[in-house]
Design a protein around this motif. Structure first.
Motif, short mmCIF file in Angstrom:
data_model
loop_
_atom_site.label_atom_id
_atom_site.label_comp_id
_atom_site.label_asym_id
_atom_site.label_seq_id
_atom_site.Cartn_x
_atom_site.Cartn_y
_atom_site.Cartn_z
N GLN A 17 0.94 -1.10 0.06
CA GLN A 17 0.01 -0.07 0.10
C GLN A 17 0.74 1.25 0.16
N GLU A 18 2.18 1.13 -0.15
CA GLU A 18 3.04 2.21 0.00
C GLU A 18 2.75 2.95 -1.33
N LEU A 19 2.83 4.49 -1.07
CA LEU A 19 2.77 5.49 -2.08
C LEU A 19 4.28 5.92 -2.50
N LEU A 20 4.68 5.97 -3.84
CA LEU A 20 6.01 6.33 -4.16
C LEU A 20 5.84 7.67 -4.97
N THR A 21 6.86 8.33 -4.50
CA THR A 21 7.08 9.48 -5.39
C THR A 21 7.72 9.36 -6.80
N VAL A 22 7.48 10.29 -7.67
CA VAL A 22 8.29 10.02 -9.27
C VAL A 22 9.36 10.07 -9.10
N PRO A 23 10.38 10.60 -8.27
CA PRO A 23 11.81 10.32 -8.18
C PRO A 23 12.12 8.80 -7.61
N GLN A 24 11.35 8.23 -6.88
CA GLN A 24 11.40 6.91 -6.26
C GLN A 24 11.13 5.84 -7.61
N VAL A 25 10.01 6.24 -8.45
CA VAL A 25 9.90 5.37 -9.54
C VAL A 25 10.94 5.52 -10.58
N MET A 26 11.25 6.66 -10.68
CA MET A 26 12.53 6.96 -11.61
C MET A 26 13.75 6.01 -11.26
N ALA A 27 14.13 6.13 -9.97
CA ALA A 27 14.89 5.24 -9.31
C ALA A 27 14.81 3.63 -9.74
N ARG A 28 13.61 3.21 -9.45
CA ARG A 28 13.34 1.87 -9.41
C ARG A 28 13.21 1.42 -11.08
N LEU A 29 12.91 2.17 -11.79
CA LEU A 29 12.74 1.88 -13.21
C LEU A 29 13.94 2.38 -13.99
N GLN A 30 14.91 3.07 -13.27
CA GLN A 30 16.22 3.52 -13.96
C GLN A 30 15.92 4.31 -15.25
N LEU A 31 14.72 5.18 -14.93
CA LEU A 31 14.34 6.09 -16.27
C LEU A 31 14.45 7.52 -15.67
N GLY A 32 14.42 8.52 -16.73
CA GLY A 32 14.47 9.85 -16.34
C GLY A 32 13.07 10.36 -16.18
N ARG A 33 12.72 11.80 -15.52
CA ARG A 33 11.64 12.18 -15.33
C ARG A 33 10.58 12.39 -16.49
N SER A 34 11.06 12.68 -17.60
CA SER A 34 9.97 12.75 -18.68
C SER A 34 9.40 11.42 -19.11
N PRO A 35 10.22 10.28 -19.13
CA PRO A 35 9.57 9.28 -19.49
C PRO A 35 8.52 8.70 -18.41
N VAL A 36 8.68 8.63 -17.18
CA VAL A 36 8.00 8.43 -16.19
C VAL A 36 6.73 9.35 -16.24
N TYR A 37 6.71 10.66 -16.49
CA TYR A 37 5.60 11.38 -16.66
C TYR A 37 4.88 11.15 -17.92
N ASP A 38 5.52 10.50 -18.93
CA ASP A 38 4.64 10.22 -19.97
C ASP A 38 4.16 8.81 -19.89
N THR A 62 4.20 -2.43 -9.66
CA THR A 62 4.37 -3.85 -9.64
C THR A 62 3.45 -4.54 -10.95
N ASP A 63 2.48 -3.95 -11.12
CA ASP A 63 1.45 -4.23 -12.04
C ASP A 63 2.05 -3.83 -13.52
N PHE A 64 2.47 -2.59 -13.22
CA PHE A 64 2.99 -2.15 -14.62
C PHE A 64 4.07 -3.08 -15.28
N ILE A 65 5.04 -3.30 -14.27
CA ILE A 65 6.14 -4.13 -14.69
C ILE A 65 5.71 -5.60 -15.02
N ARG A 66 4.92 -6.21 -14.19
CA ARG A 66 4.49 -7.59 -14.81
C ARG A 66 3.67 -7.40 -16.20
N ALA A 67 2.96 -6.43 -16.50
CA ALA A 67 2.34 -6.31 -17.47
C ALA A 67 3.30 -6.33 -18.83
N ARG A 68 4.40 -5.41 -18.59
CA ARG A 68 5.33 -5.15 -19.64
C ARG A 68 6.18 -6.50 -19.76
#
Length: 74
Positions: A17-38, A62-68
């Protein structure tokens, strides 16, 4: 007279149930800010807005990664 039975206290939020910030998602996906906001803009990655802050539930990531992974395997 009716008796009052207290309800059980709410359990502490689990990591699912944890809520992640955009920078945390950026770090986990190893993507920049623009691709995450896209991903958020195109609703490929679910999020909520709290005031001006964008938060991504960890289960949505997790669902996004599993779907990909499923798309790649197909």
């Amino acid at each position: 007279m009716t008796s009052y039975s207290p309800t059980a206290p709410h359990p502490a939020p689990s990591t699912s149930q944890e809520l992640l910030t955009v920078p945390q998602v950026m770090a986990r996906l190893q993507l920049g800010r623009s691709p995450v906001y896209d991903l958020l803009r195109t609703r490929q990655l679910a999020s909520i807005t709290l005031g001006r802050a964008r938060r991504i539930p960890s289960y949505a990531l997790t669902d996004f990664i599993r779907a990909r992974l499923d798309q790649e395997a197909a």
